[in-house]
Design an enzyme around this catalytic site. Sequence first.
Site, short mmCIF file in Angstrom:
data_model
loop_
_atom_site.label_atom_id
_atom_site.label_comp_id
_atom_site.label_asym_id
_atom_site.label_seq_id
_atom_site.Cartn_x
_atom_site.Cartn_y
_atom_site.Cartn_z
N GLY A 181 9.55 -10.35 4.29
CA GLY A 181 10.23 -8.92 4.33
C GLY A 181 9.23 -8.07 3.33
O GLY A 181 9.41 -8.48 2.35
N SER A 182 8.93 -6.91 3.93
CA SER A 182 8.19 -6.05 3.12
C SER A 182 7.75 -4.64 3.69
O SER A 182 8.36 -4.39 4.81
CB SER A 182 6.90 -6.69 2.49
OG SER A 182 6.11 -7.49 3.72
N ARG A 183 6.69 -4.00 3.04
CA ARG A 183 6.56 -2.55 3.66
C ARG A 183 4.92 -2.33 3.37
O ARG A 183 4.45 -2.71 2.41
CB ARG A 183 7.48 -1.64 2.96
CG ARG A 183 7.07 -0.14 3.16
CD ARG A 183 7.80 0.74 2.03
NE ARG A 183 7.65 2.11 2.24
CZ ARG A 183 8.59 2.94 2.21
NH1 ARG A 183 9.78 2.59 2.05
NH2 ARG A 183 8.25 4.36 2.29
#
EC number: 4.1.1.65
Length: 213
Positions: A181-183
């Site tokens: 989970g990240s950006r």
Amino acid sequence: MRNNNVPIAVEGLPFVAGAALISAIFIIIGWKVGAAFFIVVTVFIIFFFRNPKRVTPANEKAVVSPADGVVIYLGPAREPHLDQDMMKISIFMSVFNVHINRVPISARVVDQFYRPGKFLDVRHESATFENEQKGLVLETANGIRLVVVQVAGLIARRIVCYPTIGTMLRRGERYGLIRFGSRLDVYLPLDTELQVTMGDQTVAGETILGVTT
């Protein structure tokens, strides 16, 4: 970095092997609950580190998405490293997305940077400035510069970024990943012809974010 035909990212193999080994041990000693749990864990790890094939668009001026996810920010912004106004596109990757990151456009790495920081929820815009991140400054053969930034998140606390300064990158090839989970923040020239809007789903290496002029 270019093992695009391997179904599981090599970065995930130690995790898969570890979970599978524990499952096997529990099966041997007869602990069914433990074995079942770690079999599920093994399957999840394989799912998370999956490396599907992607077909990159032929248009050399097209900037493709570096990540699977959803567009959560789109608009002009000040890029901190180059300290100039650019068009910013932010893509949020949930734990269910493919987390392999791909090169947005064929270019050379002319600079890179690392900023230590926090691990805030990456859906908040403050994560761009406060979270741990690694970035690449890319320059195309036509002199167009882009910046792509991997931002660590609340769960994702391990950024993998392989290229170094001087590396020539091919659009759509793997260049790294962020775990769990990240950006990804992508900074494009202001005159880029955008092809996505807020809320759009993106596919790394395939979805066209914009076309350079």
